[in-house]
Enzyme design. Sequence first.
Site, PDB file in Angstrom:
ATOM      1  N   LYS A 251      -2.481  -2.056   7.800  1.00  0.00           N
ATOM      2  CA  LYS A 251      -3.689  -1.513   8.411  1.00  0.00           C
ATOM      3  C   LYS A 251      -3.839  -2.015   9.837  1.00  0.00           C
ATOM      4  O   LYS A 251      -3.492  -3.145  10.156  1.00  0.00           O
ATOM      5  CB  LYS A 251      -4.922  -1.913   7.588  1.00  0.00           C
ATOM      6  CG  LYS A 251      -5.075  -1.116   6.299  1.00  0.00           C
ATOM      7  CD  LYS A 251      -6.409  -1.403   5.647  1.00  0.00           C
ATOM      8  CE  LYS A 251      -6.637  -0.497   4.453  1.00  0.00           C
ATOM      9  NZ  LYS A 251      -7.951  -0.745   3.817  1.00  0.00           N
TER      10      LYS A 251
ATOM     11  N   HIS B  93      -2.100   2.150  -5.962  1.00  0.00           N
ATOM     12  CA  HIS B  93      -2.920   0.955  -5.768  1.00  0.00           C
ATOM     13  C   HIS B  93      -2.998   0.132  -7.042  1.00  0.00           C
ATOM     14  O   HIS B  93      -3.210  -1.083  -6.987  1.00  0.00           O
ATOM     15  CB  HIS B  93      -4.314   1.361  -5.297  1.00  0.00           C
ATOM     16  CG  HIS B  93      -4.758   0.609  -4.081  1.00  0.00           C
ATOM     17  ND1 HIS B  93      -4.072   0.645  -2.880  1.00  0.00           N
ATOM     18  CD2 HIS B  93      -5.807  -0.230  -3.876  1.00  0.00           C
ATOM     19  CE1 HIS B  93      -4.690  -0.126  -1.995  1.00  0.00           C
ATOM     20  NE2 HIS B  93      -5.736  -0.666  -2.575  1.00  0.00           N
TER      21      HIS B  93
ATOM     22  N   HIS C 237      -4.461  -8.733   3.647  1.00  0.00           N
ATOM     23  CA  HIS C 237      -5.916  -8.683   3.731  1.00  0.00           C
ATOM     24  C   HIS C 237      -6.389  -9.488   4.945  1.00  0.00           C
ATOM     25  O   HIS C 237      -5.982 -10.635   5.128  1.00  0.00           O
ATOM     26  CB  HIS C 237      -6.564  -9.275   2.482  1.00  0.00           C
ATOM     27  CG  HIS C 237      -6.470  -8.387   1.287  1.00  0.00           C
ATOM     28  ND1 HIS C 237      -6.633  -8.833  -0.002  1.00  0.00           N
ATOM     29  CD2 HIS C 237      -6.231  -7.042   1.181  1.00  0.00           C
ATOM     30  CE1 HIS C 237      -6.503  -7.829  -0.847  1.00  0.00           C
ATOM     31  NE2 HIS C 237      -6.256  -6.740  -0.148  1.00  0.00           N
TER      32      HIS C 237
ATOM     33  N   TYR D  75      -9.826 -10.508  -6.997  1.00  0.00           N
ATOM     34  CA  TYR D  75      -8.872 -10.694  -8.084  1.00  0.00           C
ATOM     35  C   TYR D  75      -9.247 -11.866  -8.977  1.00  0.00           C
ATOM     36  O   TYR D  75      -8.847 -11.909 -10.146  1.00  0.00           O
ATOM     37  CB  TYR D  75      -7.463 -10.892  -7.527  1.00  0.00           C
ATOM     38  CG  TYR D  75      -6.952  -9.653  -6.846  1.00  0.00           C
ATOM     39  CD1 TYR D  75      -6.500  -8.573  -7.585  1.00  0.00           C
ATOM     40  CD2 TYR D  75      -6.959  -9.533  -5.461  1.00  0.00           C
ATOM     41  CE1 TYR D  75      -6.056  -7.418  -6.971  1.00  0.00           C
ATOM     42  CE2 TYR D  75      -6.526  -8.385  -4.834  1.00  0.00           C
ATOM     43  CZ  TYR D  75      -6.080  -7.330  -5.596  1.00  0.00           C
ATOM     44  OH  TYR D  75      -5.648  -6.184  -4.975  1.00  0.00           O
TER      45      TYR D  75
ATOM     46  N   ARG E  46      -0.188  -2.237  -6.894  1.00  0.00           N
ATOM     47  CA  ARG E  46      -0.496  -3.281  -5.903  1.00  0.00           C
ATOM     48  C   ARG E  46      -1.473  -4.302  -6.497  1.00  0.00           C
ATOM     49  O   ARG E  46      -1.290  -5.511  -6.346  1.00  0.00           O
ATOM     50  CB  ARG E  46      -1.064  -2.618  -4.652  1.00  0.00           C
ATOM     51  CG  ARG E  46      -1.558  -3.559  -3.562  1.00  0.00           C
ATOM     52  CD  ARG E  46      -1.883  -2.727  -2.332  1.00  0.00           C
ATOM     53  NE  ARG E  46      -2.872  -3.340  -1.455  1.00  0.00           N
ATOM     54  CZ  ARG E  46      -2.577  -4.183  -0.465  1.00  0.00           C
ATOM     55  NH1 ARG E  46      -1.329  -4.532  -0.245  1.00  0.00           N
ATOM     56  NH2 ARG E  46      -3.536  -4.660   0.311  1.00  0.00           N
TER      57      ARG E  46
ATOM     58  N   ARG F 290       0.865  -1.174   0.000  1.00  0.00           N
ATOM     59  CA  ARG F 290       0.000   0.000   0.000  1.00  0.00           C
ATOM     60  C   ARG F 290       0.907   1.231   0.000  1.00  0.00           C
ATOM     61  O   ARG F 290       2.041   1.178   0.480  1.00  0.00           O
ATOM     62  CB  ARG F 290      -0.897   0.031   1.238  1.00  0.00           C
ATOM     63  CG  ARG F 290      -1.853  -1.146   1.371  1.00  0.00           C
ATOM     64  CD  ARG F 290      -2.672  -1.010   2.652  1.00  0.00           C
ATOM     65  NE  ARG F 290      -3.662  -2.079   2.801  1.00  0.00           N
ATOM     66  CZ  ARG F 290      -3.471  -3.201   3.472  1.00  0.00           C
ATOM     67  NH1 ARG F 290      -2.306  -3.393   4.077  1.00  0.00           N
ATOM     68  NH2 ARG F 290      -4.413  -4.119   3.554  1.00  0.00           N
TER      69      ARG F 290
END
Length: 294
Positions: free
Chosen positions: A168, A240, A266, A275, A243, A144
């Site tokens: 995150k 992004h 994630h 994806y 990524r 990120r």
Amino acid sequence: MNWLSLIKDYTLYLTIERGLSDNSIKSYERDVLKLYNYFENSSPININKSEVQEFIYDLSKKVNPRSQARVISGLRSFFDYLIFENYREDNPLDLIETPKIGLKLPDALTEEEINLLIAHIDLSHPQGERNKTIIELIYGCGLRVSELINLKLSDLFLEEGFIRVLGKGDKYRFVPIHISTSNLLVTYIQNFRKQETPIKEDEDIIFLNRRGKRLTRQMIFIVLKNLASITNLKKKIGPHTLRHSFATHLLQNGADLRVIQQLLGHESITTTEIYVHLDRKYLQEVVEKYHPRK
């Protein structure tokens, strides 16, 4: 209890109890401030469902469905917090439907397009090697943009083949780094990073601007936007995009979805599953290869 006091307490709750990142907290705060600006003379403790519906209806005339859905989600979280703190007994957004926005597939570049971007970096420019290393690192490790700009020298474990990334929720994860990306990073640090004089609080930060400060998110966007313009790339790209391209290319080359989930950081496999929708040809190949009736 007034609006601003509640909002301040709410952001502390998001930080301490939920461990959200600064960017996520600011996003939640912006959503609540929209409601505050609309009901400035009313208390959030007394706002009812019909009043919230009125606000949502007015909002729908100003923003697209995706933005509207995000605001509704943010406000639902805020009122859940008020219930948690015993300020309210109900959530006025519980029965309010979120607009159907469909599946938003992430943009992805081809390997040729990424190579084209990198080939057009002006390495004679003082920041050329830095920018090349940044793009290779985002794409090569699936970072990120916030993870990239906060990456530290002390986060590098290159002999072991890993970098430590703060993701995150202030959660660390170790990401493998390819030897070519690792060599590029070492070259940048030894030959270019050492020429910078960092400010005291950014002494451990890897990527710096000319004033010795860590880069901003906006700076990374500008670098990519300029490269897209130079190469006449018509796709809308940002950090992004690189990524997403990293994850997409791994999937297309046969990587397991669970591995990609861990690499991207994630929390839920559902986030990574988007994806799969990018390449129907890949899905068909998997079925043909592994179907029990082949």
